[in-house]
Scaffold this motif. Sequence first.
Motif, PDB file in Angstrom:
ATOM      1  N   VAL A  25       0.847  -1.199   0.000  1.00 49.49           N
ATOM      2  CA  VAL A  25       0.000   0.000   0.000  1.00 49.49           C
ATOM      3  C   VAL A  25       0.881   1.247   0.000  1.00 49.49           C
ATOM      4  O   VAL A  25       0.671   2.181  -0.778  1.00 49.49           O
ATOM      5  CB  VAL A  25      -0.945  -0.003   1.220  1.00 49.49           C
ATOM      6  N   ALA A  26       1.885   1.278   0.879  1.00 46.87           N
ATOM      7  CA  ALA A  26       2.790   2.430   0.931  1.00 46.87           C
ATOM      8  C   ALA A  26       3.547   2.603  -0.379  1.00 46.87           C
ATOM      9  O   ALA A  26       3.845   3.734  -0.793  1.00 46.87           O
ATOM     10  CB  ALA A  26       3.775   2.259   2.089  1.00 46.87           C
ATOM     11  N   ALA A  27       3.851   1.479  -1.064  1.00 50.47           N
ATOM     12  CA  ALA A  27       4.629   1.543  -2.304  1.00 50.47           C
ATOM     13  C   ALA A  27       3.903   2.270  -3.419  1.00 50.47           C
ATOM     14  O   ALA A  27       4.537   2.739  -4.374  1.00 50.47           O
ATOM     15  CB  ALA A  27       4.991   0.127  -2.766  1.00 50.47           C
ATOM     16  N   VAL A 151      -8.626  -6.419   3.068  1.00 52.07           N
ATOM     17  CA  VAL A 151      -9.279  -6.343   1.757  1.00 52.07           C
ATOM     18  C   VAL A 151      -8.761  -5.132   0.987  1.00 52.07           C
ATOM     19  O   VAL A 151      -8.480  -5.215  -0.219  1.00 52.07           O
ATOM     20  CB  VAL A 151     -10.810  -6.289   1.920  1.00 52.07           C
ATOM     21  N   PHE A 152      -8.616  -4.001   1.680  1.00 48.69           N
ATOM     22  CA  PHE A 152      -8.088  -2.790   1.043  1.00 48.69           C
ATOM     23  C   PHE A 152      -6.677  -3.045   0.516  1.00 48.69           C
ATOM     24  O   PHE A 152      -6.335  -2.655  -0.607  1.00 48.69           O
ATOM     25  CB  PHE A 152      -8.087  -1.652   2.055  1.00 48.69           C
ATOM     26  N   GLU A 153      -5.843  -3.701   1.317  1.00 47.61           N
ATOM     27  CA  GLU A 153      -4.480  -4.021   0.892  1.00 47.61           C
ATOM     28  C   GLU A 153      -4.484  -4.888  -0.359  1.00 47.61           C
ATOM     29  O   GLU A 153      -3.691  -4.686  -1.287  1.00 47.61           O
ATOM     30  CB  GLU A 153      -3.723  -4.737   2.011  1.00 47.61           C
ATOM     31  N   GLN A 154      -5.366  -5.869  -0.400  1.00 44.00           N
ATOM     32  CA  GLN A 154      -5.420  -6.773  -1.555  1.00 44.00           C
ATOM     33  C   GLN A 154      -5.855  -6.036  -2.813  1.00 44.00           C
ATOM     34  O   GLN A 154      -5.301  -6.260  -3.899  1.00 44.00           O
ATOM     35  CB  GLN A 154      -6.375  -7.929  -1.236  1.00 44.00           C
ATOM     36  N   VAL A 155      -6.832  -5.140  -2.683  1.00 40.94           N
ATOM     37  CA  VAL A 155      -7.292  -4.378  -3.848  1.00 40.94           C
ATOM     38  C   VAL A 155      -6.189  -3.462  -4.358  1.00 40.94           C
ATOM     39  O   VAL A 155      -5.907  -3.399  -5.566  1.00 40.94           O
ATOM     40  CB  VAL A 155      -8.554  -3.563  -3.502  1.00 40.94           C
ATOM     41  N   VAL A 156      -5.536  -2.742  -3.444  1.00 40.74           N
ATOM     42  CA  VAL A 156      -4.466  -1.826  -3.842  1.00 40.74           C
ATOM     43  C   VAL A 156      -3.290  -2.593  -4.439  1.00 40.74           C
ATOM     44  O   VAL A 156      -2.691  -2.154  -5.436  1.00 40.74           O
ATOM     45  CB  VAL A 156      -4.015  -0.973  -2.638  1.00 40.74           C
ATOM     46  N   THR A 157      -2.956  -3.747  -3.867  1.00 36.38           N
ATOM     47  CA  THR A 157      -1.872  -4.563  -4.419  1.00 36.38           C
ATOM     48  C   THR A 157      -2.211  -5.030  -5.833  1.00 36.38           C
ATOM     49  O   THR A 157      -1.354  -5.059  -6.719  1.00 36.38           O
ATOM     50  CB  THR A 157      -1.596  -5.779  -3.514  1.00 36.38           C
ATOM     51  N   GLY A 158      -3.491  -5.380  -6.051  1.00 38.96           N
ATOM     52  CA  GLY A 158      -3.918  -5.764  -7.394  1.00 38.96           C
ATOM     53  C   GLY A 158      -3.765  -4.618  -8.379  1.00 38.96           C
ATOM     54  O   GLY A 158      -3.328  -4.808  -9.523  1.00 38.96           O
ATOM     55  N   MET A 159      -4.100  -3.404  -7.940  1.00 37.65           N
ATOM     56  CA  MET A 159      -3.938  -2.237  -8.816  1.00 37.65           C
ATOM     57  C   MET A 159      -2.463  -1.950  -9.073  1.00 37.65           C
ATOM     58  O   MET A 159      -2.089  -1.520 -10.173  1.00 37.65           O
ATOM     59  CB  MET A 159      -4.626  -1.025  -8.181  1.00 37.65           C
ATOM     60  N   LEU A 160      -1.615  -2.203  -8.075  1.00 34.39           N
ATOM     61  CA  LEU A 160      -0.179  -2.048  -8.265  1.00 34.39           C
ATOM     62  C   LEU A 160       0.328  -3.002  -9.337  1.00 34.39           C
ATOM     63  O   LEU A 160       1.147  -2.636 -10.189  1.00 34.39           O
ATOM     64  CB  LEU A 160       0.546  -2.293  -6.942  1.00 34.39           C
ATOM     65  N   ALA A 161      -0.190  -4.222  -9.334  1.00 39.16           N
ATOM     66  CA  ALA A 161       0.201  -5.197 -10.351  1.00 39.16           C
ATOM     67  C   ALA A 161      -0.256  -4.760 -11.740  1.00 39.16           C
ATOM     68  O   ALA A 161       0.494  -4.876 -12.726  1.00 39.16           O
ATOM     69  CB  ALA A 161      -0.385  -6.570 -10.011  1.00 39.16           C
ATOM     70  N   VAL A 162      -1.477  -4.221 -11.832  1.00 43.22           N
ATOM     71  CA  VAL A 162      -1.997  -3.775 -13.132  1.00 43.22           C
ATOM     72  C   VAL A 162      -1.178  -2.613 -13.672  1.00 43.22           C
ATOM     73  O   VAL A 162      -0.806  -2.586 -14.856  1.00 43.22           O
ATOM     74  CB  VAL A 162      -3.484  -3.384 -13.013  1.00 43.22           C
ATOM     75  N   LEU A 163      -0.864  -1.646 -12.816  1.00 44.74           N
ATOM     76  CA  LEU A 163      -0.096  -0.496 -13.310  1.00 44.74           C
ATOM     77  C   LEU A 163       1.327  -0.907 -13.675  1.00 44.74           C
ATOM     78  O   LEU A 163       1.932  -0.327 -14.581  1.00 44.74           O
ATOM     79  CB  LEU A 163      -0.124   0.649 -12.300  1.00 44.74           C
ATOM     80  N   ALA A 164       1.865  -1.922 -12.983  1.00 46.37           N
ATOM     81  CA  ALA A 164       3.197  -2.419 -13.346  1.00 46.37           C
ATOM     82  C   ALA A 164       3.192  -2.971 -14.763  1.00 46.37           C
ATOM     83  O   ALA A 164       4.100  -2.695 -15.566  1.00 46.37           O
ATOM     84  CB  ALA A 164       3.648  -3.487 -12.350  1.00 46.37           C
ATOM     85  N   ILE A 165       2.151  -3.736 -15.092  1.00 47.55           N
ATOM     86  CA  ILE A 165       2.026  -4.276 -16.450  1.00 47.55           C
ATOM     87  C   ILE A 165       1.814  -3.156 -17.456  1.00 47.55           C
ATOM     88  O   ILE A 165       2.437  -3.115 -18.522  1.00 47.55           O
ATOM     89  CB  ILE A 165       0.861  -5.291 -16.505  1.00 47.55           C
ATOM     90  N   GLY A 166       0.928  -2.212 -17.097  1.00 46.96           N
ATOM     91  CA  GLY A 166       0.620  -1.123 -18.019  1.00 46.96           C
ATOM     92  C   GLY A 166       1.821  -0.262 -18.350  1.00 46.96           C
ATOM     93  O   GLY A 166       2.044   0.107 -19.512  1.00 46.96           O
ATOM     94  N   PHE A 167       2.636   0.055 -17.332  1.00 52.56           N
ATOM     95  CA  PHE A 167       3.775   0.937 -17.553  1.00 52.56           C
ATOM     96  C   PHE A 167       4.966   0.232 -18.208  1.00 52.56           C
ATOM     97  O   PHE A 167       5.780   0.878 -18.861  1.00 52.56           O
ATOM     98  CB  PHE A 167       4.226   1.561 -16.236  1.00 52.56           C
ATOM     99  N   CYS A 168       5.079  -1.073 -18.003  1.00 54.53           N
ATOM    100  CA  CYS A 168       6.275  -1.782 -18.474  1.00 54.53           C
ATOM    101  C   CYS A 168       6.036  -2.640 -19.710  1.00 54.53           C
ATOM    102  O   CYS A 168       6.986  -3.211 -20.255  1.00 54.53           O
ATOM    103  CB  CYS A 168       6.844  -2.652 -17.345  1.00 54.53           C
ATOM    104  N   ALA A 169       4.769  -2.745 -20.161  1.00 50.56           N
ATOM    105  CA  ALA A 169       4.473  -3.603 -21.311  1.00 50.56           C
ATOM    106  C   ALA A 169       5.235  -3.167 -22.555  1.00 50.56           C
ATOM    107  O   ALA A 169       5.636  -4.001 -23.381  1.00 50.56           O
ATOM    108  CB  ALA A 169       2.968  -3.606 -21.590  1.00 50.56           C
TER     109      ALA A 169
END
Length: 428
Positions: A25-27, A151-169
């Motif tokens: 979350v902090a990341a 639950v909040f941590e899991q949702v934010v972590t999922g969004m972190l994974a999506v943005l990682a793919i989006g920015f690095c694809a």
Amino acid sequence: MPRREGSPASGRPARILALLGPAFVAAIAYVDPGNVAANLTAGARYGYLLVWVLVAANVMAVLVQYLSAKLGVVTGRSLPEVLGERLPRPARLAYWGQAEVVAAATDLAEVIGGAIALYLLFGVPLVVGGIITGVVSLVLLALQARHGQRVFEQVVTGMLAVLAIGFCAGLLFSPPDAGSVLGGLVPRLEGADSLLLAASMLGATVMPHAIYLHSSLARDRVAYDVAQRRRQGLPPELARGASTRRLLTATRWDVVLALVLAGGVNIGMLLLAASALHGAGVAGTDTIEGAHAAITAALGPAVGLLFGIGLLCSGLASTSVGAYAGAEIMAGLLRVRVPLLGRRLVTLVPAVLLLATGLSPTWMLVVSQVVLSFGIPFAMIPLVVLTRRRDLLGEHRNALGTQVFAGLVAGVVVVLNVALLVLTFTGS
């Protein structure tokens, strides 16, 4: 011989894995729209020259976020709570005031990022996009309030994974040159402009709200783990001691894994800009909109779409985390909790009003980073001082080597931010 609770032997990977989350979350603060703009600018202007800056910045971030989390784990209180207990009322109110300004500046950057992403993806006007970003962040915060931190941590972590793919694809379509990447690890600069950009990348690495929030998230994880231990039949003191040892181990893994991911995303963005945009003579890459257009033109609409999705997730997740941090700051320093909607509106309204002025979104991002620079010493210095105190952390206080390194990191970050403020206001 039975294994002692809290010993390394009892810290099985599955148990450690179950305790991860707060650092992810902090990341989010390290991959917010402000970082996106800085990384793309660095790669487009200077190629691989400043890769070393992001590596150094990530090392500093790992230490700072670990100290914040350690404070929360060992004391069972957040940084704002610890400060609130020690400051007299006038100082506490003044401290809260600067922290609220920092929270508003943070939210400004995140809402702008979400608004730009919606404009790039769907042509939504910036003001409407800012409102949508705020509403979605409110839904995420309501999710946290209703279903809890995990639950909040899991949702934010999922969004972190999506943005990682989006920015690095885009790296799949425009892979960086390995030799140039290795060369970028050697510290060097090319003129005053590269020095200014490097200073801004290093100096803006540590976000004050991430420091405040991480200690709060870690504190809440302590309460959860102690309750689990009590259900296993351990007395309160033994449960607290075993939980502290296990959580400190989990925290090290949590911080390293989360910031390696966030740092990798930042480096990936710089490498993408360096490989696809540097030397191509593409104008306007010093803004997020210009960089998106250039990436789309160079690598195709699919990569541009993924980049836009990544930016949207960055804005939505980071503004939710920023609002959450603001609530924890108020609760710790003033011992007051306001309704979720009210808390969200406090920082959202100024951001939407600024978007309505028609000012350049990129310029507003720059201004928000300047405001954040004022708040960094107020978070960094108390954190370093408090985590070295034996009366507060006991046996877990910072060792001498950690104290020295933490002091150096705090000094470097503060000096760089002061230099950035001087350069910003003098135009030098």
